[in-house]
Every structure is written in structure tokens, then in C-alpha cells.
Design a protein around this motif. Structure first.
Motif, PDB file in Angstrom:
ATOM      1  N   UNK A  32       0.843  -1.196   0.000  1.00 58.83           N
ATOM      2  CA  UNK A  32       0.000   0.000   0.000  1.00 58.83           C
ATOM      3  C   UNK A  32       0.882   1.250   0.000  1.00 58.83           C
ATOM      4  N   UNK A  33       0.763   2.095  -1.011  1.00 59.62           N
ATOM      5  CA  UNK A  33       1.480   3.366  -1.042  1.00 59.62           C
ATOM      6  C   UNK A  33       0.756   4.344  -0.132  1.00 59.62           C
ATOM      7  N   UNK A  34       1.492   5.058   0.710  1.00 56.77           N
ATOM      8  CA  UNK A  34       0.867   6.013   1.632  1.00 56.77           C
ATOM      9  C   UNK A  34       1.550   7.378   1.526  1.00 56.77           C
ATOM     10  N   UNK A  35       0.736   8.420   1.706  1.00 53.26           N
ATOM     11  CA  UNK A  35       1.205   9.808   1.697  1.00 53.26           C
ATOM     12  C   UNK A  35       0.535  10.552   2.851  1.00 53.26           C
ATOM     13  N   UNK A  36       0.896  11.798   3.041  1.00 50.64           N
ATOM     14  CA  UNK A  36       0.328  12.610   4.110  1.00 50.64           C
ATOM     15  C   UNK A  36      -1.197  12.582   4.044  1.00 50.64           C
ATOM     16  N   UNK A  37      -1.849  12.307   5.176  1.00 47.13           N
ATOM     17  CA  UNK A  37      -3.303  12.250   5.259  1.00 47.13           C
ATOM     18  C   UNK A  37      -3.880  10.856   5.100  1.00 47.13           C
ATOM     19  N   UNK A  38      -3.072   9.880   4.644  1.00 46.22           N
ATOM     20  CA  UNK A  38      -3.557   8.507   4.503  1.00 46.22           C
ATOM     21  C   UNK A  38      -3.533   7.789   5.860  1.00 46.22           C
ATOM     22  N   UNK A  39      -4.291   6.711   5.931  1.00 43.48           N
ATOM     23  CA  UNK A  39      -4.288   5.897   7.159  1.00 43.48           C
ATOM     24  C   UNK A  39      -4.391   4.424   6.798  1.00 43.48           C
ATOM     25  N   UNK A  40      -3.911   3.577   7.692  1.00 43.89           N
ATOM     26  CA  UNK A  40      -3.917   2.125   7.498  1.00 43.89           C
ATOM     27  C   UNK A  40      -4.299   1.469   8.823  1.00 43.89           C
ATOM     28  N   UNK A  41      -5.195   0.483   8.770  1.00 51.38           N
ATOM     29  CA  UNK A  41      -5.570  -0.290   9.953  1.00 51.38           C
ATOM     30  C   UNK A  41      -4.911  -1.664   9.882  1.00 51.38           C
ATOM     31  N   UNK A  42      -4.328  -2.095  11.013  1.00 52.55           N
ATOM     32  CA  UNK A  42      -3.632  -3.379  11.103  1.00 52.55           C
ATOM     33  C   UNK A  42      -4.240  -4.182  12.239  1.00 52.55           C
ATOM     34  N   UNK A  43      -4.793  -5.342  11.924  1.00 53.92           N
ATOM     35  CA  UNK A  43      -5.412  -6.182  12.939  1.00 53.92           C
ATOM     36  C   UNK A  43      -4.405  -6.988  13.734  1.00 53.92           C
ATOM     37  N   UNK A  44      -4.876  -7.595  14.826  1.00 53.84           N
ATOM     38  CA  UNK A  44      -4.038  -8.476  15.637  1.00 53.84           C
ATOM     39  C   UNK A  44      -3.505  -9.607  14.755  1.00 53.84           C
TER      40      UNK A  44
END
Length: 450
Positions: A398-410
């Protein structure tokens, strides 16, 4: 190091007579103070310490029946946790109730499990199993459902107990008078061997005393000394031919056993609980399986060296050894709580940490990356503040930049790499039942940490 020592309030610390938990708290407190550690003892107002004493309960509730037990337990425990930020560690000797306060403070809590009175209290211990630390007082008394940071055997002030090479001709029972402690069985051993038996201790079960003990007391062969002072207890221990410890339950430790050995007095004990950890069978006493074997053991007391009994305690159960063991426990806990900011890939700052969640500001240097990893106890939400990067989430990139978010589960496998020429900065919100930095399993790491 600043320690808050939370003692029970059933008896004073140290106790005037009975009070094994309070006795251990006092010895540990005084030993730590001698090592230069800053200790505040939370105990009854009539307690004594060379450290700092803080009290809200004026007297022990077992000595003053006008003391409302639950009211003063609440006031006593809350006093410690309301001052939690003054201490590096809270050391709880008050059983399970203080655990319910532990997630309300940032200060780590370690509990010495002196005894589990019933399985009905286990839900509390289990709930806080991953967020606090437990110390067992013997290997035998560990609960399979809990995790422990260490076993620390009790220690005693060996110099305060007189060694006696030439005892008198009597057996001794010294403990609370209760079916669990085997008072009746000790009387039976004495009668079958024809020896005198001195009984000392407070009556914990009046009905048991009246029905099973009192009818045998004749003040000639079977003698009840009452609830004795510490000095009288030491005299009884040092002059006894042997201590009878005919327990009917899995005893967590057995302080009276160690005190007897310190005086040179061998111990005949039922082989239950922690007894094999305290008594060297055939050298400092005898481990038996009932009255019949105890009677036989009395006949073999001449083979026991009273000097060896004393030496075994000086080596294995001194206050100094106990204090050193607890200092190691404290250091281990503080190391686990140490917030290291620098990493090979960059650095981080903990913005806030409360029970159940932790917020970090993480900076990854240009072209650096965190390890490919997963967590067993927490989920994470990443919000990109500045920079650009590539997040691995299981098999996705996943490419990410300012303002992006990512959720990571257990247990989701993940990492982030800074793909730009400027610092990659993101906020990490972690949630879970354990948020320690050691909750990490690395699969790949360019810095050799996998």
C-alpha cells in the motif's frame, strides 16, 4: 528506585504476634531501605519502618473489631493508587483487590501471591495476568492459569533467631490452630511417642479447637501456650526437639518451618505444598505422609544435625537473598517498561499511554524501514502526518502519503518503508490487552533483529 510497598492491614507491619504476610513485608521493606532504596510503606498507623510510613487505618482490624474492614481496605488501597505517579513500582502484598486498580495508573504493579484462598478469586488474577506481574513464593504454589515473573522464597532475619545445640525434650506445634494446619494430628504424634507437645498459636477455628484440641490439653503432656509473642515464639522454637508441621493442605510456603530450622530445630512435615522446597529430607528434617511415618521420624531425630539445619537457612532463606531476588524482579520490570526512543530505522515518542491503548509519534528515516512483524495482543491504526512510504499488510503493498491511514489487525503481518527523501512521520494508535514493546514477532529485519 522508588517503591510503594502495600501491606495488609489485618495486623501491623511488622506484626506484634501473628501476621506472616505483614512479617515478610516488614523484612523486605527494611532490607530494601538498607540497600539505599526509597520505600514508602502503606500499612496500619501503629506499624514501624525505617522507610517512610503512610497510613489511613489507625489499627489492625484483627485487633480492633470496631474497624470496618471493607471501608478501611478501600481507603488503604486507594491511597496507594492515587499517589501512583510518585513511585516507579507498586509492590502489592494485599492479594487480589488492588489488581482492580492497576489499569487505572501508569506505574507498574507487581503482586506477591502469598496464597490463593479459593478458586473463586482466580477471575481477578486472570483478568490482570497480562498487564501486571506476579511473583510466587514457591514453585509448588504456582497456578497453571497464571504467568509469573519469578519465584522468590521468603527470607528471615537469621541473626534474630537463637541457635540451640542442646534442646529440651518436647515437640512443638506453632501456627494458627486450624484443621488445615494439623493441630489434631500433631497431638496424635505426641501421644503415640509419649513426648510432651507444646502448642502455640491463635485460635483460627474455635469449633475445631473446642472439639479436637481442647479435650487433649492437660498442661502436662499436651500444653497450650496461647497466642505467644515473638520472643516467646523464638524461645519455644530454639528449645524444641522438633517442630511438627502436620498440614492438611497444599501450603504455599511455611514460614514457621524456616524459623524452626534457623534455631537448629529439625522439622517433621507432611509432604505437601512447598515442604520439599524448604526441608532437605533426612538432613534438616523428615517429609512424611501421615501420622504413622511422623511417629517413626521422631525416633530418627538423633540423626539430624542441628547445625546443618541452621546453615541451610543461612544459605537459602536469608533476608539478604530475598531482598536481592526482589531487586532483580524490580529491575526486570523497569526494563520492560523502559521507553527506548531510538531505533536503527529512526525514533519514536510516546504521546500518551493508558490502560488498553498507547499513542506514539513514529519517525522513519529516509530509505529506512521497520522489520516485517506482527503482534499477538494489539491492533494498530496508522495515520500518516508527513512523507511517503510503502506499507506491507500481509500480501498487500500500500502506497501512503500525508493524510492517509492504514488499519492493522491483531496478528496481521506488516511493515512500513520510507520511500522518499524526507522523514516519514506517522501517528500509531495501538489498542489491546498488552502493549509492551516485547509483543513483537519479527520475520525479516535489515538490522539483524529477526
Amino acid at each position: 528506585m522508588r517503591i510503594a510497598m502495600l501491606s495488609p492491614i489485618a495486623w501491623s507491619t511488622p506484626p506484634k504476634k501473628y501476621g506472616p504476610w505483614e512479617a515478610m513485608v516488614s523484612l523486605l521493606t527494611e532490607g530494601l531501605v538498607k540497600r539505599g532504596i526509597d520505600v514508602t510503606l502503606f500499612a496500619t498507623a501503629d506499624s514501624h519502618t525505617s522507610g517512610k510510613l503512610h497510613a489511613v487505618c489507625p489499627r489492625p482490624y484483627e485487633e480492633d473489631k470496631n474497624i470496618h474492614v471493607k471501608v478501611y481496605e478501600c481507603l488503604h488501597i486507594s491511597e496507594v493508587f492515587e499517589r501512583a505517579d510518585e513511585f516507579d513500582i507498586i509492590h502489592n502484598h494485599f492479594d487480589y483487590l488492588p489488581l482492580t486498580y492497576s489499569r487505572l495508573v501508569d506505574t507498574p504493579v507487581v503482586t506477591t501471591v502469598h496464597g490463593i484462598s479459593s478458586r473463586r478469586i482466580l477471575p481477578v488474577y486472570k483478568k490482570y495476568n497480562n498487564s501486571t506481574f506476579y511473583v510466587s513464593i514457591s514453585d509448588a504454589y504456582r497456578c497453571d492459569e497464571l504467568e509469573y515473573i519469578a519465584t522468590v522464597h521468603h527470607g528471615i532475619d537469621t541473626g534474630s533467631f537463637p541457635f540451640n545445640e542442646s534442646p529440651e525434650d518436647y515437640l512443638l506445634y506453632i501456627s494458627r490452630i486450624h484443621r488445615d494446619k494439623g493441630t489434631k494430628e500433631a497431638i496424635e504424634v505426641a501421644k503415640r511417642t509419649g513426648m510432651r507437645l507444646k502448642i502455640a498459636g491463635f485460635i483460627a477455628d474455635p469449633e475445631y479447637f473446642e472439639n479436637e484440641v481442647a479435650p487433649h490439653i492437660d498442661s502436662e503432656q499436651i500444653i497450650y501456650e496461647g497466642h505467644v509473642s515473638h520472643q516467646h515464639k523464638k524461645d519455644l522454637l530454639s528449645h524444641a526437639r522438633a517442630l511438627l508441621h502436620m498440614i492438611n493442605y497444599e501450603e504455599a510456603f511455611g514460614l514457621g518451618v524456616v524459623e524452626a530450622l534457623t534455631c537448629g530445630t529439625p522439622v517433621i512435615a507432611i509432604n505437601k505444598g512447598a515442604m520439599p522446597e524448604l526441608i532437605i529430607d533426612g538432613e534438616t528434617g523428615f517429609l512424611v505422609n501421615g501420622v504413622e511415618e511422623a511417629v517413626d521420624a521422631v525416633q530418627k531425630l538423633g540423626s539430624i544435625s542441628r547445625k546443618k539445619c541452621r546453615e541451610s537457612v543461612e544459605i537459602r532463606f536469608s533476608v539478604e537473598r530475598m531482598v536481592e531476588d526482589y531487586i532483580k524482579v524490580y529491575e526486570t520490570i523497569l526494563e520492560k517498561y523502559r521507553r527506548e526512543e531510538k531505533r536503527p530505522w529512526g525514533f519514536y515518542e510516546i504521546l500518551t499511554e493508558k490502560p488498553g491503548y498507547k499513542v506514539k509519534r513514529i519517525t522513519v528515516l529516509p530509505q529506512e524501514e521497520i522489520s516485517l512483524q506482527r503482534h499477538a495482543h494489539r491492533q494498530e491504526h496508522w495515520y500518516i502526518v508527513s512523507g511517503e512510504g510503502l506499507v506491507t499488510k500481509n500480501t498487500d503493498q500500500i502506497r501512503v502519503f500525508s493524510g492517509d491511514s492504514v488499519d492493522l489487525g491483531v496478528k496481521e503481518i506488516h511493515r512500513v518503508k520510507n520511500t522518499g527523501g524526507q522523514n516519514l512521520v506517522f501517528i500509531e494508535i495501538a489498542q489491546g490487552d498488552y502493549l509492551g514493546e516485547d509483543d513483537i514477532e519479527r520475520f525479516e529485519d535489515k538490522y539483524g533483529r529477526a
